[in-house]
Structure formats: C-alpha cells, structure tokens
Design a protein around this motif. Structure first.
Motif, PDB file in Angstrom:
ATOM      1  N   VAL A 226       0.602 -16.547   9.506  1.00 23.67           N
ATOM      2  CA  VAL A 226       0.776 -16.098  10.888  1.00 23.67           C
ATOM      3  C   VAL A 226       0.820 -17.291  11.842  1.00 23.67           C
ATOM      4  CG1 VAL A 226      -0.308 -14.799  12.776  1.00 23.67           C
ATOM      5  CG2 VAL A 226      -0.239 -13.828  10.471  1.00 23.67           C
ATOM      6  N   ALA A 227       0.059 -18.335  11.529  1.00 23.38           N
ATOM      7  CA  ALA A 227       0.030 -19.538  12.365  1.00 23.38           C
ATOM      8  C   ALA A 227       1.266 -20.409  12.194  1.00 23.38           C
ATOM      9  CB  ALA A 227      -1.223 -20.354  12.044  1.00 23.38           C
ATOM     10  N   GLY A 228       2.159 -20.038  11.273  1.00 23.28           N
ATOM     11  CA  GLY A 228       3.407 -20.777  11.111  1.00 23.28           C
ATOM     12  C   GLY A 228       3.325 -21.994  10.218  1.00 23.28           C
ATOM     13  N   LEU A 229       2.336 -22.020   9.316  1.00 21.80           N
ATOM     14  CA  LEU A 229       2.157 -23.200   8.468  1.00 21.80           C
ATOM     15  C   LEU A 229       3.035 -23.202   7.225  1.00 21.80           C
ATOM     16  CD1 LEU A 229      -1.713 -23.692   8.604  1.00 21.80           C
ATOM     17  CD2 LEU A 229       0.063 -24.789   9.987  1.00 21.80           C
ATOM     18  N   GLY A 230       3.633 -22.067   6.887  1.00 23.86           N
ATOM     19  CA  GLY A 230       4.472 -22.061   5.699  1.00 23.86           C
ATOM     20  C   GLY A 230       4.781 -20.654   5.226  1.00 23.86           C
ATOM     21  N   ILE A 231       5.275 -20.604   3.981  1.00 25.35           N
ATOM     22  CA  ILE A 231       5.670 -19.351   3.341  1.00 25.35           C
ATOM     23  C   ILE A 231       4.569 -18.933   2.373  1.00 25.35           C
ATOM     24  CG2 ILE A 231       7.331 -18.303   1.750  1.00 25.35           C
ATOM     25  CD1 ILE A 231       9.439 -20.245   2.923  1.00 25.35           C
ATOM     26  N   ALA A 232       4.196 -17.661   2.440  1.00 25.80           N
ATOM     27  CA  ALA A 232       3.130 -17.142   1.576  1.00 25.80           C
ATOM     28  C   ALA A 232       3.685 -16.078   0.639  1.00 25.80           C
ATOM     29  CB  ALA A 232       1.998 -16.557   2.415  1.00 25.80           C
ATOM     30  N   TYR A 233       3.070 -16.019  -0.525  1.00 27.77           N
ATOM     31  CA  TYR A 233       3.415 -15.036  -1.577  1.00 27.77           C
ATOM     32  C   TYR A 233       2.192 -14.148  -1.706  1.00 27.77           C
ATOM     33  CZ  TYR A 233       4.642 -13.878  -6.548  1.00 27.77           C
ATOM     34  OH  TYR A 233       4.944 -13.279  -7.745  1.00 27.77           O
ATOM     35  N   LEU A 234       2.246 -12.952  -1.061  1.00 29.64           N
ATOM     36  CA  LEU A 234       1.031 -12.159  -0.891  1.00 29.64           C
ATOM     37  C   LEU A 234       1.269 -10.688  -1.197  1.00 29.64           C
ATOM     38  CD1 LEU A 234      -0.182 -13.769   2.447  1.00 29.64           C
ATOM     39  CD2 LEU A 234      -1.342 -13.959   0.244  1.00 29.64           C
ATOM     40  N   PRO A 235       0.208  -9.978  -1.605  1.00 29.16           N
ATOM     41  CA  PRO A 235       0.335  -8.531  -1.844  1.00 29.16           C
ATOM     42  C   PRO A 235       0.535  -7.768  -0.535  1.00 29.16           C
ATOM     43  CG  PRO A 235      -1.937  -9.247  -2.088  1.00 29.16           C
ATOM     44  CD  PRO A 235      -1.129 -10.492  -1.940  1.00 29.16           C
ATOM     45  N   ASP A 236       1.220  -6.637  -0.640  1.00 25.86           N
ATOM     46  CA  ASP A 236       1.554  -5.858   0.546  1.00 25.86           C
ATOM     47  C   ASP A 236       0.327  -5.381   1.310  1.00 25.86           C
ATOM     48  OD1 ASP A 236       4.197  -6.201  -0.051  1.00 25.86           O
ATOM     49  OD2 ASP A 236       4.495  -4.196  -0.893  1.00 25.86           O
ATOM     50  N   TRP A 237      -0.783  -5.083   0.593  1.00 32.30           N
ATOM     51  CA  TRP A 237      -1.961  -4.570   1.292  1.00 32.30           C
ATOM     52  C   TRP A 237      -2.582  -5.592   2.223  1.00 32.30           C
ATOM     53  CZ3 TRP A 237      -5.559  -7.830  -0.654  1.00 32.30           C
ATOM     54  CH2 TRP A 237      -5.417  -8.243  -1.984  1.00 32.30           C
ATOM     55  N   LEU A 238      -2.260  -6.882   2.033  1.00 31.04           N
ATOM     56  CA  LEU A 238      -2.754  -7.908   2.947  1.00 31.04           C
ATOM     57  C   LEU A 238      -1.801  -8.151   4.116  1.00 31.04           C
ATOM     58  CD1 LEU A 238      -4.289 -10.724   0.692  1.00 31.04           C
ATOM     59  CD2 LEU A 238      -5.468  -9.359   2.410  1.00 31.04           C
ATOM     60  N   THR A 239      -0.504  -7.917   3.903  1.00 32.61           N
ATOM     61  CA  THR A 239       0.483  -8.284   4.925  1.00 32.61           C
ATOM     62  C   THR A 239       1.069  -7.091   5.677  1.00 32.61           C
ATOM     63  OG1 THR A 239       2.294  -8.227   3.301  1.00 32.61           O
ATOM     64  CG2 THR A 239       1.129 -10.323   3.586  1.00 32.61           C
ATOM     65  N   HIS A 240       0.776  -5.865   5.232  1.00 34.48           N
ATOM     66  CA  HIS A 240       1.452  -4.691   5.788  1.00 34.48           C
ATOM     67  C   HIS A 240       1.361  -4.622   7.311  1.00 34.48           C
ATOM     68  CE1 HIS A 240       1.645  -0.447   7.102  1.00 34.48           C
ATOM     69  NE2 HIS A 240       2.625  -0.370   6.223  1.00 34.48           N
TER      70      HIS A 240
END
Length: 294
Positions: A226-240
């Motif tokens: 969210v802070a714009g530091l890079g690309i994350a590979y995360l499960p949907d329940w964390l990013t929904h």
C-alpha cells in the motif's frame, strides 16, 4: 512408570520451566517438582538442568523427551479407542499463522473449546515455521504451499491469491507484462528468498524476484505494498479490502498464482488423535461456510 510423571516431564521440557508447566497442568509447582524428582530417581539420570531462569534438557533428557511424548500420545489414543464417545479431557496445542489464523481460524478453535469443556486448548499465533515435534505441538494450521516433510497433512480448504501493487508504484515503475520483466525490473515484497509460482495457461512458471523489503508477516507485506514499496504476492483474504477500495491493484492477471491450500499438519503416526480429528473436521466445516456464506 507413572504416566502423570511422564506428562509432567514433557510439559516442563516444552515450557522451559517448572512454573509455566505447573500453570499449563493446573497443579502446584511442588507437585511438578515432586513428579520430576520421582521420575529422575526411577530412571537414575538427570533429565533437566535447573537454574533460576528455568529448566533446560540434559542430553539424556532430550533423548527421553521424545520417547515420553510418544508414550503419552499412545495412552491418549488408547483411551479414545475404548471410550470413543467420551468427553475430550486432553490438552490440545495448536500452531496457527498470525496473519490469517487469528481472524479466520480463531472462531473454529473457540468452538472446539466450547464443545469440549474439559479440553485444555493453547494456540500459538505466529508466522514462524514451528517444529511441531521439538516444540511439543499436537498439530499446526498452515497455509500456502506445503514443503516436503515427514509431517502428515490434511487439506481443509482452498486458498487463492494474486500479485498486487499500489497505483503510485505502478505510476512510477509501470506494470510488468511478463514474469521475466517482473524479475528484471521490479521490487518484490517477500518473506525471505522464496520463489514465486505463476501459471501460464496450464504451465507452472517459477520465478525468483528480488526486493529490498522483507517481512515474515503477511499484514506487514500488505502495508508495504500500500505504501508503494513494490509488488506483493499475497492471498486474497489479506488484500480483498484494499483491492476493493483501490489502494491495491491486481497485476499480471494473465499469470495468476496457482491455487494453494489451508492444511492441518501433525507429526507422523499411525492414527491421528481424536482431538486432532475433531478439530480438522471442524475447520473443514468452517472453510466450507466461508466459501458459501448464509
């Protein structure tokens, strides 16, 4: 040999001291000390080295601890075999992931305790990869892709994820269009040095991205994304929620991560204890409800 003395020794070994073991067992410290002294006297060896900071296993104690734990587990299984409908009275120690477990699995664990008033439950929420046998856990809830091990696993539900980045990051760096561009030109937010798996049609591609920000907690990686530091590979329940409000944007949707899973894993043994079987079935039930809410 007294089974309660064996249980007490295992508790002291796992808790690292007489006081925390007494708290777990619900008995006085004097009873714990008396049981330990009797066991050491019977065996003729020193199992624990005591100090003002606690108790640590001697070489003999470390060897004996695993045997004692197996004996206690076999006794629990024997009781369950002859009293299959009886109330669970054992202790259940569970390791669960911090980022996911407290929010998603905690209700099931609470329900397990509600159904069995005599069951003593202890859950450790941590994203650290715990050693179930060495640290005295009955089972663990793990999410993602399981590593090869001698542990026995049962899948309790699916787990889906995606690659995400903030609009600010994409404005500054652009969106990678291929796995090769992801590795060569972008910052990845990772737990360590892990590889990422992506799907190209029916083919699985493994990439090893690079990045300067790492954390062993999924929520921390969300914050970094969210802070714009890079690309994350995360499960949907964390990013929904972040995707829903536009704080994060799904990227490289042509190359989605393959579906992962949530699992209950336990140390090897011929039959799982009834307490683990019941917890596993309850977690499967909760995962099904999450997929098809009322």
């Amino acid at each position: 040999m007294d089974i309660e003395a064996l249980r007490t020794f295992v508790e002291v070994a796992d808790a690292g001291g007489v006081s925390p073991a007494a708290l777990r067992l619900g008995v006085s410290k004097s009873i714990v000390s008396r049981r330990l002294a009797g066991l050491e006297s019977e065996l003729g060896v020193l199992l624990l080295a005591r100090s003002t900071r606690g108790a640590s296993l001697t070489e003999a104690g470390a060897t004996f601890r695993n045997h004692a734990a197996r004996v206690c587990a076999e006794m629990d299984a024997a009781r369950e075999a002859i009293l299959p409908a009886g109330e669970l009275r054992a202790r259940l120690r569970v390791s669960a992931p911090l980022s996911f477990g407290a929010a998603h699995f905690a209700p099931a664990l609470a329900e397990m305790a509600r159904r069995h008033p005599q069951l003593h439950m202890q859950t450790c929420y941590s994203d650290r990869f715990v050693d179930l046998i060495a640290e005295g856990y009955d089972c663990a809830i793990r999410v993602g892709y399981l590593q090869d091990s001698n542990l026995i696993a049962r899948r309790i539900g699916p787990l889906y994820g995606k690659l995400v980045a903030s609009p600010d990051y994409l404005k500054a760096h652009g969106e990678p269009q291929t796995p090769e561009a992801l590795v060569a030109n972008h910052q990845a937010l990772m737990q360590g040095t892990e590889a990422w798996q992506l799907m190209d049609g029916d083919k699985t591609i493994t990439v090893r991205p690079q990045g300067r920000f790492k954390a062993d907690n999924g929520s921390a990686l969300v914050a970094a994304a969210v802070a714009g530091l890079g690309i994350a590979y995360l499960p949907d329940w964390l990013t929904h929620d972040y995707v829903a409000c536009g704080a994060l944007v799904p990227i490289m949707t042509r190359y989605p991560p393959p579906p992962a899973g949530a699992y209950v894993v336990r140390p090897p043994g011929q039959h799982p204890a009834r307490k683990i079987r019941e917890l596993t079935e309850l977690l499967i039930e909760y995962c099904e409800q999450a997929k098809h809410p009322a």
